[in-house]
Design a protein around this motif. Structure first.
Motif, short mmCIF file in Angstrom:
data_model
loop_
_atom_site.label_atom_id
_atom_site.label_comp_id
_atom_site.label_asym_id
_atom_site.label_seq_id
_atom_site.Cartn_x
_atom_site.Cartn_y
_atom_site.Cartn_z
N GLY A 1 -18.02 -7.28 29.23
CA GLY A 1 -16.89 -6.43 29.58
C GLY A 1 -15.94 -6.21 28.42
O GLY A 1 -14.73 -6.15 28.59
N ALA A 2 -16.49 -6.08 27.23
CA ALA A 2 -15.68 -5.97 26.01
C ALA A 2 -15.56 -4.51 25.57
O ALA A 2 -16.26 -3.63 26.06
CB ALA A 2 -16.29 -6.80 24.89
N SER A 3 -14.68 -4.30 24.62
CA SER A 3 -14.57 -3.01 23.94
C SER A 3 -15.12 -3.17 22.53
O SER A 3 -15.20 -4.28 22.00
CB SER A 3 -13.11 -2.54 23.87
OG SER A 3 -12.32 -3.48 23.13
N VAL A 4 -15.53 -2.05 21.93
CA VAL A 4 -16.13 -2.08 20.60
C VAL A 4 -15.37 -1.14 19.68
O VAL A 4 -15.11 0.01 20.03
CB VAL A 4 -17.62 -1.66 20.64
CG1 VAL A 4 -18.22 -1.66 19.24
CG2 VAL A 4 -18.41 -2.57 21.56
N THR A 5 -15.02 -1.64 18.51
CA THR A 5 -14.40 -0.82 17.47
C THR A 5 -15.34 -0.75 16.28
O THR A 5 -15.77 -1.78 15.75
CB THR A 5 -13.06 -1.42 17.01
OG1 THR A 5 -12.14 -1.44 18.11
CG2 THR A 5 -12.45 -0.58 15.89
N GLY A 6 -15.68 0.46 15.88
CA GLY A 6 -16.50 0.66 14.70
C GLY A 6 -15.61 0.93 13.51
O GLY A 6 -14.66 1.73 13.61
N VAL A 7 -15.86 0.30 12.39
CA VAL A 7 -15.03 0.45 11.20
C VAL A 7 -15.86 1.01 10.05
O VAL A 7 -16.90 0.45 9.68
CB VAL A 7 -14.40 -0.89 10.76
CG1 VAL A 7 -13.73 -0.76 9.39
CG2 VAL A 7 -13.38 -1.35 11.79
N THR A 8 -15.39 2.12 9.52
CA THR A 8 -15.96 2.70 8.31
C THR A 8 -14.96 2.52 7.19
O THR A 8 -13.82 2.99 7.30
CB THR A 8 -16.27 4.20 8.48
OG1 THR A 8 -17.19 4.39 9.56
CG2 THR A 8 -16.85 4.78 7.20
N ALA A 9 -15.35 1.84 6.13
CA ALA A 9 -14.48 1.66 4.97
C ALA A 9 -15.03 2.53 3.84
O ALA A 9 -16.20 2.43 3.47
CB ALA A 9 -14.44 0.19 4.55
N THR A 10 -14.16 3.38 3.30
CA THR A 10 -14.61 4.32 2.27
C THR A 10 -14.70 3.68 0.90
O THR A 10 -15.29 4.25 -0.02
CB THR A 10 -13.64 5.51 2.18
OG1 THR A 10 -12.35 5.04 1.78
CG2 THR A 10 -13.53 6.23 3.51
N GLY A 11 -14.13 2.51 0.72
CA GLY A 11 -14.03 1.92 -0.60
C GLY A 11 -12.59 2.00 -1.08
O GLY A 11 -11.70 2.37 -0.32
N MET A 12 -12.35 1.65 -2.34
CA MET A 12 -10.99 1.67 -2.86
C MET A 12 -10.43 3.08 -2.85
O MET A 12 -11.15 4.06 -2.99
CB MET A 12 -10.96 1.12 -4.29
CG MET A 12 -11.44 -0.33 -4.38
SD MET A 12 -10.47 -1.48 -3.37
CE MET A 12 -8.92 -1.44 -4.25
N ARG A 13 -9.12 3.19 -2.67
CA ARG A 13 -8.47 4.50 -2.69
C ARG A 13 -8.71 5.18 -4.04
O ARG A 13 -8.58 4.57 -5.09
CB ARG A 13 -6.96 4.35 -2.47
CG ARG A 13 -6.59 3.89 -1.07
CD ARG A 13 -5.09 3.74 -0.94
NE ARG A 13 -4.72 3.23 0.37
CZ ARG A 13 -4.51 3.98 1.43
NH1 ARG A 13 -4.65 5.29 1.33
NH2 ARG A 13 -4.17 3.45 2.58
N LEU A 14 -9.06 6.45 -3.98
CA LEU A 14 -9.31 7.21 -5.20
C LEU A 14 -8.03 7.94 -5.60
O LEU A 14 -7.62 8.90 -4.95
CB LEU A 14 -10.45 8.20 -4.99
CG LEU A 14 -11.83 7.55 -4.77
CD1 LEU A 14 -12.86 8.63 -4.43
CD2 LEU A 14 -12.26 6.79 -6.01
N GLU A 15 -7.43 7.50 -6.67
CA GLU A 15 -6.21 8.14 -7.16
C GLU A 15 -6.35 8.34 -8.67
O GLU A 15 -6.83 7.43 -9.38
CB GLU A 15 -4.99 7.27 -6.86
CG GLU A 15 -4.73 7.10 -5.37
CD GLU A 15 -3.54 6.20 -5.10
OE1 GLU A 15 -2.98 5.67 -6.08
OE2 GLU A 15 -3.19 6.04 -3.93
N PRO A 16 -5.95 9.50 -9.19
CA PRO A 16 -6.10 9.74 -10.63
C PRO A 16 -5.16 8.86 -11.42
O PRO A 16 -4.09 8.46 -10.95
CB PRO A 16 -5.71 11.22 -10.77
CG PRO A 16 -4.81 11.49 -9.60
CD PRO A 16 -5.35 10.63 -8.48
N LEU A 17 -5.59 8.51 -12.63
CA LEU A 17 -4.72 7.74 -13.51
C LEU A 17 -3.54 8.59 -13.93
O LEU A 17 -3.65 9.80 -14.15
CB LEU A 17 -5.51 7.29 -14.75
CG LEU A 17 -6.67 6.32 -14.49
CD1 LEU A 17 -7.42 6.07 -15.79
CD2 LEU A 17 -6.15 5.01 -13.91
N ARG A 18 -2.40 7.95 -14.04
CA ARG A 18 -1.19 8.67 -14.45
C ARG A 18 -1.40 9.27 -15.84
O ARG A 18 -1.83 8.58 -16.77
CB ARG A 18 0.00 7.72 -14.46
CG ARG A 18 1.33 8.40 -14.76
CD ARG A 18 2.47 7.42 -14.59
NE ARG A 18 2.53 6.92 -13.21
CZ ARG A 18 3.40 5.98 -12.80
NH1 ARG A 18 4.23 5.43 -13.66
NH2 ARG A 18 3.39 5.59 -11.55
#
Length: 278
Positions: free
Chosen positions: A31-48
Motif C-alpha cells: 500500500g505504498a506510493s512510488v516516486t521516480g527520480v531523474t537526475a540530469t547531472g550537475m547544473r550546466l552553467e557557463p563560466l563567467r
C-alpha cells in the motif's frame, strides 16, 4: 511496519523499466506510493566571462537534459500504469548529480530502489559510484536490483550476518520482507574487517531475535579462508535465495576499494536483489 514510500532511480540503463515494475509490485503489496527520480547531472552553467557562445551551448545542453527528463517521466508513468494502476506515483526531475539527488530525496523514503552496479572494474576507483554514495549518505535502506529482475520474490531470504552494526541495521530495515519470506537463512559470514564476530552476535542469537518477531530462520555456515564477498555470493547461489540482506560497510574506504571489498563485491556481482543498510 511496511514500506509506505518508495523512491526508485530512473536512468538510461536497460534495467530501468524492470526496476520500476519491481517497485510497483512492492508498493502494491504494502500500500505504498512510488516516486521516480531523474537526475540530469550537475547544473550546466557557463563560466563567467566565457562569452555568449558558451551561454548558448549551456542553455541548449540544459534543454536537451530537460527533454530527456520529460521522456523519462512519461516512460515512468507508463510502466507504473501498466504494472500497478492503483498505486500512487509521482516523478521528480532534479538538476543535480544523481548520487546527491537520490541521497537527498531518499532521506524521506522508506526504501530506495537503485540499479545494481555493473561488474567489478579491473582497476580500483577512488570515487564512490551512485549506489555507494546513496547507501552511505541517505540514512535509509537501499535495494539494489540487477538487470532483468522485474519483481521481488521473498520465498527465500538470505541474511549475511557478521554481528556488525551495519548488519543489524539491515536486518531491522528488512523486517517487512523477512516477515513475507517462506524461508530465512542466516549466513554465518566472516567479519567484514577480517576480525572475529563477537560471541553475543552469533548467528543463533540472530535466529532467536527473528523468532521473537515470528520469523523462523536457520543458520547456514560458510567456510573461512576466502574473501567474504565471493563466499557470500556462493552461499546465496547454493541456497537459491531470492533476496540477500546485508550490511553496507563504508569505513576504510580506500582499503575497501583497493582490495575489492565485501560491500563492493555484493553491489556489483549479485545475481539477486540485495537490500543494504549502512
Amino acid at each position: 511496519m511496511e514500506y509506505k514510500t518508495l523512491l526508485v532511480e530512473l536512468g538510461p540503463d536497460t534495467g530501468c523499466a524492470d526496476r520500476v515494475r519491481l517497485a510497483a509490485g512492492l508498493a502494491r503489496h504494502s500500500g505504498a506510493s512510488v516516486t521516480g527520480v531523474t537526475a540530469t547531472g550537475m547544473r550546466l552553467e557557463p563560466l563567467r566571462g566565457a562569452g555568449d557562445d558558451a551561454g548558448r551551448y549551456a542553455e541548449l545542453a540544459r534543454r536537451q537534459l530537460l527533454a530527456q527528463g520529460a521522456a523519462a517521466s512519461a516512460e515512468f508513468h507508463r510502466v507504473m500504469q501498466e504494472a500497478a494502476p492503483e498505486v500512487s506515483c509521482t516523478h521528480r526531475l532534479i538538476e543535480e548529480d544523481p548520487g546527491w539527488a537520490l541521497a537527498r530525496e531518499g532521506r524521506l523514503a522508506d526504501l530506495i530502489v537503485l540499479a545494481r552496479l555493473p561488474g567489478l572494474e579491473s582497476l580500483p576507483v577512488l570515487v564512490a559510484q551512485t549506489p555507494e554514495y546513496v547507501m552511505l549518505e541517505a540514512g535509509r535502506p537501499v535495494l539494489l536490483v540487477p538487470p532483468g529482475v522485474r519483481s521481488l520474490a521473498c520465498g527465500h531470504v538470505a541474511v549475511a550476518w557478521d554481528g556488525g552494526r551495519e548488519a543489524a541495521r539491515a536486518v531491522a530495515d528488512a523486517m517487512p520482507l523477512l516477515r513475507r519470506a517462506a524461508r530465512v537463512s542466516v549466513i554465518s559470514a566472516p567479519a567484514a574487517d577480517g576480525g572475529t564476530p563477537q560471541p553475543q552476535a552469533a548467528p543463533a542469537a540472530l535466529c532467536e531475535h527473528l523468532a521473537s518477531h515470528g520469523i523462523a530462520a536457520a543458520v547456514h555456515a560458510v567456510p573461512g579462508g576466502q574473501r567474504p564477498g565471493p563466499l557470500l555470493l556462493a552461499a546465496v547461489r547454493e541456497l537459491q535465495a531470492d533476496l540477500l540482506v546485508a550490511g553496507g560497510y563504508g569505513h576504510a574506504r580506500l582499503r575497501e576499494l583497493v582490495t575489492g571489498g565485501t560491500t563492493r563485491t555484493l553491489m556489483r556481482q549479485s545475481d539477486i536483489p540485495v537490500l543494504m543498510s549502512h
